[in-house]
Design a protein around this motif. Sequence first.
Motif, mmCIF file in Angstrom:
data_model
loop_
_atom_site.group_PDB
_atom_site.id
_atom_site.type_symbol
_atom_site.label_atom_id
_atom_site.label_comp_id
_atom_site.label_asym_id
_atom_site.label_seq_id
_atom_site.Cartn_x
_atom_site.Cartn_y
_atom_site.Cartn_z
ATOM 1 N N LEU B 446 0.819 -1.207 0.000
ATOM 2 C CA LEU B 446 0.000 0.000 0.000
ATOM 3 C C LEU B 446 0.853 1.256 0.000
ATOM 4 O O LEU B 446 0.560 2.219 -0.681
ATOM 5 N N ILE B 447 1.901 1.235 0.805
ATOM 6 C CA ILE B 447 2.773 2.411 0.898
ATOM 7 C C ILE B 447 3.907 2.228 -0.108
ATOM 8 O O ILE B 447 4.615 1.220 -0.084
ATOM 9 N N LEU B 448 4.040 3.185 -0.995
ATOM 10 C CA LEU B 448 4.998 3.025 -2.093
ATOM 11 C C LEU B 448 6.432 3.186 -1.600
ATOM 12 O O LEU B 448 6.715 4.033 -0.750
ATOM 13 N N ASP B 450 10.502 4.086 -2.699
ATOM 14 C CA ASP B 450 11.027 5.172 -3.523
ATOM 15 C C ASP B 450 10.929 4.930 -5.022
ATOM 16 O O ASP B 450 10.541 5.810 -5.784
ATOM 17 N N PHE B 453 7.452 5.348 -7.102
ATOM 18 C CA PHE B 453 6.961 6.657 -7.568
ATOM 19 C C PHE B 453 7.523 6.888 -8.961
ATOM 20 O O PHE B 453 8.659 6.517 -9.246
ATOM 21 N N ALA B 654 -1.372 6.882 -12.928
ATOM 22 C CA ALA B 654 -1.495 6.917 -11.472
ATOM 23 C C ALA B 654 -2.905 6.555 -11.028
ATOM 24 O O ALA B 654 -3.114 5.681 -10.206
ATOM 25 N N LYS B 778 -5.789 -0.493 -12.013
ATOM 26 C CA LYS B 778 -4.797 -0.246 -10.966
ATOM 27 C C LYS B 778 -4.358 -1.543 -10.300
ATOM 28 O O LYS B 778 -3.175 -1.775 -10.101
ATOM 29 N N THR B 779 -5.320 -2.371 -9.941
ATOM 30 C CA THR B 779 -4.988 -3.533 -9.112
ATOM 31 C C THR B 779 -5.093 -4.845 -9.876
ATOM 32 O O THR B 779 -4.745 -5.886 -9.343
#
Lengths: 285, 788
Positions: B446-448, B450, B453, B654, B778-779
């Motif tokens: 869930l949390i990207l 480095d 991005f 995105a 996206k998923t």
Amino acid sequence: MKKHSFHKFTELRPALEFMEKNGAQSKIIAGGTDMLVDIRKGASKLDPVKHIVDIHDIQELRNIEIKGNVCRIGACCTFKEIGINEDVRSYYPVLKMAVDRIGSPQIRNVATIGGNICNLAACADSIAPLLVYDAQVRLCSVGDERIVPLENILIKPYKTDIHPDEMLTEIILPIPDKDWKYCFYKLGRRSGVSISRLSYAILLKTNKDKIEDIHFAFGALFSVPKRLLDLEQELRHQTISADLWKDVSRKVAQKIIEETGIRWSTPYKIPTLQQLFFTSLMDLT
Amino acid sequence: MLNDKYKVIGKKLPRTDAYEKVTGRAQYAADISFPGMCFAAQKKITVPHGMIKNIDISQADKVAGVEAIITHKDVPGNNITGVIKYDQPVFSFDKIYCPADVVALVVGEDKEAVRKALTLIKIEVEELPVLSDYTHALDNDALLIHPENKSNLINHYPLRKGNIEKGFQESDFIIERTYTTPAIEHAYIEPECITAVPDFRKDVYKIYGSVQNPFTCRRIVAQVMKVPLANIHIIQNELGGSFGGKDDIMDILAARACVACKKIGKPVRIQLSREESIIESYKRHPYSMRYKVGISHKGILKAMKIDILADGGAYASMSPFVTWRSVVQATGPYEVKNVHTDVRAVYTNNPYTGAMRGFGSPQIIFAQESLMDELADKLHMSPIEIRRINGYKQDSETASGQILSNHVVSLNQVIDKATKESDFEKKYETYKAKYSVEGNSHSVNLILNDNQFSAGSNIKEGIGLACSFRGCSLGAEGIDATGALISIQKDGSVYLISGLAENGQGLRMTFSMVAAEVLGISPDDIYYLEQDTSRVADGGPTVASRSTLMGGEAVKAAADTVRNRIEKMLIDEWNLDEEATFNFADHYISHNETGHRITFSEACNTAYLSGVNLNAYGWFKAPEVDWNEEIGQGPAYFTYVYGCQIAEVEVNAASCKIFVKRVTAVHDAGKIINRLGALGQIYGGVSMGAGYGIMEEVIVKNAEIQNINFDEYLIPTSVDVGGIRAFFVENPDRFGPFGAKSLGEPTLEITAAAINNAVANALSKRFYHLPLDLEQIKTGKTLYQIKK
């Protein structure tokens, strides 16, 4: 369909008097674009409601004016009126960008900014821009009034801290200086007539390669539209870099997860928000 | 246009019904009213599957202002109905099959009283387990929806050609892919409305409403009422959109209203809210399609094994015909020597599925056109090249063994035109090179981190192509004939009506143009009569993009008959040779050699005074077609149309939001009769197809529809689809009027597939499930919000 008594006012004073007597059993309707849908659906939140109080045509609540160092936007101004206002365009471009994309032209012609705040849907599009401009709201009752920061009355979805005898009469925005860079982003499933999947507003003031000040607020991500003041504070005077913006994006995402937990939409929203927010911050700097 | 041999045909003329529609004068079903009219509300149960133990109307019956409560006991004839199979109760009495079922009607003049009584009807139901996942409907231990059938199978169409095993042995590459498509809603702007009105004659009923197919409706009402067909008059009001969706649903609503009308002897109206409309009306079939395809190094298709399952929902409805079109067209417009196809439709407790614009083709085109691009990619060929190698050419043989020889096979023409107009090849290669290196890493975290991005713009462009062939009209589904009636008045004004119905698509204008061309008059001189089953013969349903082709030819036959009579009269009048030819144009009839000339209206007056019959019935019966049910072989349709669409998209990598920036649509629909109408068909069809591609889905959980209004069921708005560029390739057909064929459905069926290919071009990643909504891209999964 449940029956309600309908009371239409064209002046503020009698409306407040009515609310003093009947506030607990009344629901105010300003534009009706949310309320009428709820009434048709027979929404349970209307169960205690006996009276519908229509304030749409109270002209005192339809003005936008600059006086001294503040701008006052009447609670019954429609999104159309706000979107075409010259002062809003020059001082509050983020607000203009947001209201111009709410619903459809028909919705914008009747829906009001006060209604958007008081209904307080998580996805209410006008609130995040108001928050970044440090908006305050004036709440009036017969013989009394209080002015409080907008965020103070945002309790939880569809629940504000406005007393039964009170009415939101205007939004007060300090005049910002012109050094702010700004951004508003709204993501909907489609381009027209869409409800936000997520939105955010950003104001950024830089000094060379450093952040002098930054404000950001989010819609449809927390339970109610929200500004992250601690994070903003943390960022002041930091040196701008891609790594910093990545970090900010991640921290926002973490705060959302902390507050809302993992929901059905989280696997989509959280990665999406981070990349979009990062891109917006990069584009600003 | 100087050399154009036609005065009216092919011109851009405003519709004759446009004025009434844009000024709000046109009368739709809910605009009309009758003295003493009662409203009927329908009692449904929020149980998708169960046995009805008791229906108690005693409390509801006592409510003041209620005229009657109608149940199955009031039905004079058949309570079980259907357009093909008889499996749908008009009023449920022993069992609930799906949430659309209706147990009773409450009828009264006072809407409030009717609503109140509705809540007082008590129905005891013993709930049964629910079958909602259609992919398990044929499992050995599957719950049976209609146990008397011993299986959930509605129908099965096999198609066998060549030797499938040999075909795979000859292949250098074999790929297997599964594609799925969702149920979608027609989303006509006007919800269903019907009014049954009693007549002073015994057992005669007049039914007014938004009915797509008046003759089907008449048959069903007559069966339910147990009266002769001639006793039921279906009068069609202006239709606020149908798209194939106002067939069965309107028939059954008409039957219910008519039962109530008989009981109380007053007009009875049923008018659905949007929510009721979405819950009760049928949908497009969800399909699950498994394609196994073998191809040679050189890109020659060797074998196709296709296994398709369609969710029919609780009732058979049009499933047998919808899935038949799928079996005929499942390979796409490509020559394949070895084909082994099985198409099955099954029962579930889901909303029932039936006819919708496209009718079994948008699903298979999504699969086969996605597949062709993927194969091209594997072989390092361009999407055009692989289609050139395998695409139908003149005298090609279809999967069902039909030789395409009696019409111009224009697949290459439409592809050429579309690729040239959109600069396809250059853009395709540019985007492919630009984005392929980046790949598309979807984060599972869930949390990207480095490197998840990405810098720069999130917008990626893509272009995609898809093409199709489509059999015109009904094909071997059944009898295919229709008629038209023309009646010319002594002043030269004209009444016209056909056995097919105006559904908003512009049939009245197209038919008026055909008649006007033959008679040398203007479409404005023609008064198109209100559609009424007692005025004109049963011409079959208004479906299958058959109106212009079938009805147009019938109109032309009728107009030709009258014209011949006028010519014969003028030969006598002017003492001309028996073989004399006349020119009918600009309201004059002239004989060029002698210079004789008369206005059309004078000629009509003369004819009237001489007792010449200025009325005629035109009839057109389609050429023979044939189908062998055992092996799926035969000449399925008597002519075909070809189309190619190219979609250009911008995908935000995105947010994964797709914007359909431009669609270039090229269709060979034969000679274009009504050019404005034809353009409208393309604009509408492409927009509808784009909705199918990127956002539309009826979300069904435990057989219950979750998104029952347009706040949650999203269709594209005018700002969601960019420019649409429409082109026609006009190869005249030998059967249709002036060489016209079909257009309505071809315009919609290709778009979603073209968008899917464009998205693959933009993201270097392929998708196999519609719609291509935000979460899907996206998923890679479908995420739903489940209503509590």
